[in-house]
Motif scaffolding. Sequence first.
Motif, PDB file in Angstrom:
ATOM      1  N   GLY A  57      42.778 -13.912  -9.174  1.00  0.00           N
ATOM      2  CA  GLY A  57      41.509 -14.618  -9.326  1.00  0.00           C
ATOM      3  C   GLY A  57      41.733 -16.080  -9.617  1.00  0.00           C
ATOM      4  N   PRO A  58      40.632 -16.821  -9.761  1.00  0.00           N
ATOM      5  CA  PRO A  58      40.797 -18.237 -10.077  1.00  0.00           C
ATOM      6  C   PRO A  58      41.547 -18.432 -11.397  1.00  0.00           C
ATOM      7  N   SER A  59      41.391 -17.469 -12.322  1.00  0.00           N
ATOM      8  CA  SER A  59      42.050 -17.574 -13.616  1.00  0.00           C
ATOM      9  C   SER A  59      41.939 -16.236 -14.339  1.00  0.00           C
ATOM     10  N   PRO A  60      43.026 -15.763 -14.969  1.00  0.00           N
ATOM     11  CA  PRO A  60      42.911 -14.536 -15.745  1.00  0.00           C
ATOM     12  C   PRO A  60      41.944 -14.706 -16.922  1.00  0.00           C
ATOM     13  N   LEU A  61      41.797 -15.928 -17.401  1.00  0.00           N
ATOM     14  CA  LEU A  61      40.837 -16.206 -18.474  1.00  0.00           C
ATOM     15  C   LEU A  61      39.412 -15.956 -17.972  1.00  0.00           C
ATOM     16  N   ALA A  62      39.147 -16.320 -16.722  1.00  0.00           N
ATOM     17  CA  ALA A  62      37.833 -16.079 -16.127  1.00  0.00           C
ATOM     18  C   ALA A  62      37.568 -14.582 -15.976  1.00  0.00           C
ATOM     19  N   VAL A  63      38.602 -13.801 -15.696  1.00  0.00           N
ATOM     20  CA  VAL A  63      38.442 -12.348 -15.569  1.00  0.00           C
ATOM     21  C   VAL A  63      38.048 -11.748 -16.910  1.00  0.00           C
ATOM     22  N   VAL A  64      38.730 -12.158 -17.984  1.00  0.00           N
ATOM     23  CA  VAL A  64      38.387 -11.654 -19.322  1.00  0.00           C
ATOM     24  C   VAL A  64      36.955 -12.033 -19.665  1.00  0.00           C
ATOM     25  N   TYR A  65      36.593 -13.281 -19.417  1.00  0.00           N
ATOM     26  CA  TYR A  65      35.234 -13.750 -19.710  1.00  0.00           C
ATOM     27  C   TYR A  65      34.197 -12.955 -18.906  1.00  0.00           C
ATOM     28  N   ALA A  66      34.456 -12.736 -17.632  1.00  0.00           N
ATOM     29  CA  ALA A  66      33.499 -12.010 -16.783  1.00  0.00           C
ATOM     30  C   ALA A  66      33.336 -10.558 -17.225  1.00  0.00           C
ATOM     31  N   LYS A  67      34.419  -9.934 -17.652  1.00  0.00           N
ATOM     32  CA  LYS A  67      34.363  -8.519 -18.039  1.00  0.00           C
ATOM     33  C   LYS A  67      33.842  -8.308 -19.453  1.00  0.00           C
ATOM     34  N   GLN A  68      34.193  -9.213 -20.382  1.00  0.00           N
ATOM     35  CA  GLN A  68      33.910  -8.955 -21.794  1.00  0.00           C
ATOM     36  C   GLN A  68      33.059 -10.015 -22.467  1.00  0.00           C
ATOM     37  N   GLY A  69      32.818 -11.124 -21.789  1.00  0.00           N
ATOM     38  CA  GLY A  69      31.984 -12.166 -22.370  1.00  0.00           C
ATOM     39  C   GLY A  69      32.747 -13.062 -23.328  1.00  0.00           C
ATOM     40  N   ALA A  70      32.048 -14.104 -23.781  1.00  0.00           N
ATOM     41  CA  ALA A  70      32.657 -15.119 -24.639  1.00  0.00           C
ATOM     42  C   ALA A  70      33.105 -14.549 -25.984  1.00  0.00           C
ATOM     43  N   GLU A  71      32.439 -13.495 -26.450  1.00  0.00           N
ATOM     44  CA  GLU A  71      32.807 -12.941 -27.762  1.00  0.00           C
ATOM     45  C   GLU A  71      34.213 -12.340 -27.780  1.00  0.00           C
ATOM     46  N   ALA A  72      34.787 -12.059 -26.610  1.00  0.00           N
ATOM     47  CA  ALA A  72      36.142 -11.525 -26.546  1.00  0.00           C
ATOM     48  C   ALA A  72      37.197 -12.608 -26.733  1.00  0.00           C
ATOM     49  N   LEU A  73      36.775 -13.873 -26.639  1.00  0.00           N
ATOM     50  CA  LEU A  73      37.710 -14.999 -26.723  1.00  0.00           C
ATOM     51  C   LEU A  73      37.635 -15.651 -28.098  1.00  0.00           C
ATOM     52  N   LYS A  74      38.781 -15.851 -28.714  1.00  0.00           N
ATOM     53  CA  LYS A  74      38.854 -16.455 -30.048  1.00  0.00           C
ATOM     54  C   LYS A  74      39.807 -17.642 -30.024  1.00  0.00           C
ATOM     55  N   GLU A  75      39.286 -18.833 -30.346  1.00  0.00           N
ATOM     56  CA  GLU A  75      40.155 -20.010 -30.405  1.00  0.00           C
ATOM     57  C   GLU A  75      41.131 -19.828 -31.555  1.00  0.00           C
ATOM     58  N   ALA A  76      42.405 -20.109 -31.282  1.00  0.00           N
ATOM     59  CA  ALA A  76      43.460 -19.892 -32.269  1.00  0.00           C
ATOM     60  C   ALA A  76      44.207 -21.173 -32.586  1.00  0.00           C
ATOM     61  N   GLY A  77      43.521 -22.314 -32.479  1.00  0.00           N
ATOM     62  CA  GLY A  77      44.132 -23.579 -32.856  1.00  0.00           C
ATOM     63  C   GLY A  77      44.801 -24.286 -31.700  1.00  0.00           C
ATOM     64  N   GLU A  78      45.782 -25.112 -32.047  1.00  0.00           N
ATOM     65  CA  GLU A  78      46.492 -25.912 -31.063  1.00  0.00           C
ATOM     66  C   GLU A  78      47.934 -25.447 -30.984  1.00  0.00           C
ATOM     67  N   GLY A  79      48.536 -25.681 -29.832  1.00  0.00           N
ATOM     68  CA  GLY A  79      49.926 -25.306 -29.646  1.00  0.00           C
ATOM     69  C   GLY A  79      50.500 -26.072 -28.477  1.00  0.00           C
ATOM     70  N   GLU A  80      51.710 -25.722 -28.113  1.00  0.00           N
ATOM     71  CA  GLU A  80      52.376 -26.370 -27.000  1.00  0.00           C
ATOM     72  C   GLU A  80      52.790 -25.303 -26.001  1.00  0.00           C
ATOM     73  N   PHE A  81      52.640 -25.622 -24.723  1.00  0.00           N
ATOM     74  CA  PHE A  81      53.084 -24.727 -23.661  1.00  0.00           C
ATOM     75  C   PHE A  81      53.734 -25.574 -22.585  1.00  0.00           C
ATOM     76  N   SER A  82      54.959 -25.274 -22.246  1.00  0.00           N
ATOM     77  CA  SER A  82      55.724 -26.023 -21.238  1.00  0.00           C
ATOM     78  C   SER A  82      55.689 -27.525 -21.502  1.00  0.00           C
ATOM     79  N   GLY A  83      55.789 -27.897 -22.776  1.00  0.00           N
ATOM     80  CA  GLY A  83      55.835 -29.297 -23.146  1.00  0.00           C
ATOM     81  C   GLY A  83      54.504 -30.019 -23.135  1.00  0.00           C
ATOM     82  N   LYS A  84      53.400 -29.287 -22.985  1.00  0.00           N
ATOM     83  CA  LYS A  84      52.073 -29.901 -22.943  1.00  0.00           C
ATOM     84  C   LYS A  84      51.243 -29.420 -24.129  1.00  0.00           C
TER      85      LYS A  84
END
Length: 126
Positions: free
Chosen positions: A14-41
Amino acid sequence: MPADELAQVKYNVGPSPLAVVYAKQGAEALKEAGEGEFSGKECTVVRAEAAGSSMVFYINRKTNLLDGMSIPGNVEMTFENHKAVDGVQFAGKSTQKAVAENITTITEYGTTDVNGQIDAAKFKKP
């Protein structure tokens, strides 16, 4: 295709696995967990419970695009070369690593056609 494999394929194509989770379970399934680094970004970290697994998403703070995701101890994915197609951002390249098996799969898309026609003849048994 077994149901567990089909669920994994949906997250990959799909366009994004995050979009799949959102489409199936809605925004309540997503929890912001702060800031971090991924691949130097610098990224915003979002956690979700989906398909029986805990998932961690890394959203690039400069572009607001998904740079990576992981199912801790199981799968790590990176998303690169984003491009807009019909107003939707798609990753032009994704890399998936199965941690335990130490198998890496790289998928690169030359073109992306949203809602394009599919020739059913290509799926006939030889």
